[in-house]
Design an enzyme around this catalytic site. Structure first.
Site, PDB file in Angstrom:
ATOM      1  N   THR A  12      -0.993  -7.676  -1.042  1.00 54.31           N
ATOM      2  CA  THR A  12       0.201  -7.092  -0.432  1.00 54.31           C
ATOM      3  C   THR A  12       1.122  -8.222   0.023  1.00 54.31           C
ATOM      4  OG1 THR A  12      -0.702  -7.072   1.816  1.00 54.31           O
ATOM      5  CG2 THR A  12      -1.198  -5.163   0.411  1.00 54.31           C
ATOM      6  N   LYS A  31      -5.990  -2.038  15.415  1.00 57.17           N
ATOM      7  CA  LYS A  31      -6.599  -1.288  14.323  1.00 57.17           C
ATOM      8  C   LYS A  31      -7.869  -0.562  14.775  1.00 57.17           C
ATOM      9  CE  LYS A  31      -3.583  -2.125  11.117  1.00 57.17           C
ATOM     10  NZ  LYS A  31      -2.767  -1.031  10.553  1.00 57.17           N
ATOM     11  N   PHE A  36      -6.239  -7.217   0.582  1.00 60.30           N
ATOM     12  CA  PHE A  36      -5.518  -6.609  -0.535  1.00 60.30           C
ATOM     13  C   PHE A  36      -4.309  -7.450  -0.933  1.00 60.30           C
ATOM     14  CE2 PHE A  36      -8.222  -3.117  -0.042  1.00 60.30           C
ATOM     15  CZ  PHE A  36      -7.962  -2.167  -1.026  1.00 60.30           C
ATOM     16  N   TYR A  69      -4.484  -7.883  16.666  1.00 58.36           N
ATOM     17  CA  TYR A  69      -4.548  -7.087  15.443  1.00 58.36           C
ATOM     18  C   TYR A  69      -5.798  -6.224  15.415  1.00 58.36           C
ATOM     19  CZ  TYR A  69      -4.449  -5.934  10.467  1.00 58.36           C
ATOM     20  OH  TYR A  69      -4.424  -5.268   9.270  1.00 58.36           O
ATOM     21  N   LEU A 103       0.815  -1.213   0.000  1.00 63.65           N
ATOM     22  CA  LEU A 103       0.000   0.000   0.000  1.00 63.65           C
ATOM     23  C   LEU A 103       0.852   1.268   0.000  1.00 63.65           C
ATOM     24  CD1 LEU A 103      -2.697  -1.066   2.641  1.00 63.65           C
ATOM     25  CD2 LEU A 103      -2.689  -1.479   0.164  1.00 63.65           C
ATOM     26  N   ASP A 162      10.742   3.187   5.697  1.00 62.86           N
ATOM     27  CA  ASP A 162      10.496   1.765   5.933  1.00 62.86           C
ATOM     28  C   ASP A 162      11.735   1.173   6.597  1.00 62.86           C
ATOM     29  OD1 ASP A 162       8.297  -0.304   4.278  1.00 62.86           O
ATOM     30  OD2 ASP A 162       9.939  -1.178   5.436  1.00 62.86           O
ATOM     31  N   SER A 221      -8.169  -1.096   9.456  1.00 65.42           N
ATOM     32  CA  SER A 221      -8.456  -2.382   8.815  1.00 65.42           C
ATOM     33  C   SER A 221      -9.907  -2.731   9.077  1.00 65.42           C
ATOM     34  CB  SER A 221      -7.555  -3.485   9.386  1.00 65.42           C
ATOM     35  OG  SER A 221      -8.007  -4.771   8.985  1.00 65.42           O
ATOM     36  N   CYS A 236       1.210   3.815   6.407  1.00 65.23           N
ATOM     37  CA  CYS A 236       0.844   2.451   6.008  1.00 65.23           C
ATOM     38  C   CYS A 236       1.597   1.367   6.771  1.00 65.23           C
ATOM     39  CB  CYS A 236       1.101   2.256   4.511  1.00 65.23           C
ATOM     40  SG  CYS A 236       0.181   3.376   3.438  1.00 65.23           S
ATOM     41  N   ASP A 268      11.994   3.186  12.132  1.00 68.32           N
ATOM     42  CA  ASP A 268      11.096   2.402  12.974  1.00 68.32           C
ATOM     43  C   ASP A 268       9.999   3.349  13.451  1.00 68.32           C
ATOM     44  OD1 ASP A 268       9.795   1.078  15.025  1.00 68.32           O
ATOM     45  OD2 ASP A 268      11.618   0.421  16.032  1.00 68.32           O
TER      46      ASP A 268
END
Length: 255
Positions: free
Chosen positions: A198, A167, A196, A163, A17, A36, A150, A87, A58
């Site tokens: 990814t 989110k 997606f 998770y 993304l 990244d 998400s 992202c 980070d």
């Protein structure tokens, strides 16, 4: 907020993304700092040309993210950091109690929260502080923050407690952050993607990926990173989008 001539910070920009968003913003005339932990971010930035700069960072580190923000301010040549598309994040799967009766690992849960939620807050606070110094547009706008939530924030599956919680926290920050930062002319939005194409999806078995794609009402496929990038661009350019979470999922509801 115009993309052309403005500078944006993209986290998680080495692939997926984030990479697609960086490509779209550069194609629209923007400048981007790609951040990244993966070394691949440098080759991706080089491929985008002089409008892109890479930095290793980070998202949970104050020093790393402050350096990324400063790199964007420098790249802007005096115009300041106009926006962030955040992202970066991780996916984690763990049941509260395993089949053998062993409870979930607390450190693993805390790591997911630290990266996905605390990391998001870290990026937001540092970026917003920089944006607040920008000269306002005719409408008083100084910047825009686009976070990545998400669909798991709303209908998480079995094993997604960490998770989903992380989110859901990202989604929950959108409105209060937008209200607070309105005095500075900074908007805050979040995109909640479904399934997606990814690198994260590549980690699950093909059969499972096919089942997820089949669960999407329409179109019956995984989302494409550029579809996320197109929505991010629309959020940047549409000033009335603020304080909201937009599901981008083809109508899927996780079971």
């Amino acid at each position: 907020m115009e993309v052309n001539g403005n500078t944006f910070l993209i986290t998680g920009a080495a692939s997926g993304l984030g990479a697609a968003t960086a490509e779209r913003l550069v194609s629209a005339g923007g400048k981007v700092v790609l951040c990244d932990l993966s070394d691949a971010v440098r080759s991706h930035a080089e491929a985008l040309g002089d409008s892109a700069v890479a930095c290793s960072g980070d998202i949970t580190s104050q020093e790393d993210m402050q350096a990324a923000v400063e790199a964007a301010v420098e790249l802007s040549e005096g115009r300041g950091l106009a926006g962030v598309v955040h992202c970066a994040g991780v996916v984690s799967v763990a049941k509260l109690v395993n089949r053998d009766g062993t409870p979930a690992d607390l450190d693993a849960y805390a790591k997911t929260i630290q990266i996905n939620l605390v990391g998001t807050f870290n990026v937001m606070r540092l970026a917003a502080a920089a944006m607040a110094k920008n000269p306002p547009s005719d409408e008083g706008e100084r910047g825009v923050i686009v976070n990545t939530a998400s669909v798991a924030a709303f209908d998480g599956q079995v094993g997604q407690c960490a998770y989903s919680a992380s989110k859901a926290g990202v989604a929950g920050m959108s409105l209060p952050a937008a209200r607070e930062l309105s005095r500075h002319g900074v908007r805050v939005m979040a995109i909640a993607p479904g399934v997606f194409e990814t690198p994260m999806m590549a980690e699950i078995p093909d059969e499972a990926a096919a089942a997820l794609a089949a669960a999407v009402p329409f179109p019956k496929r995984l989302g494409k990173p550029d579809e996320f990038a197109r929505l991010a661009e629309q959020i940047i350019t549409n000033t009335m989008l603020n304080g909201e979470v937009i599901r981008l999922d083809g109508g899927i509801r996780m079971q």
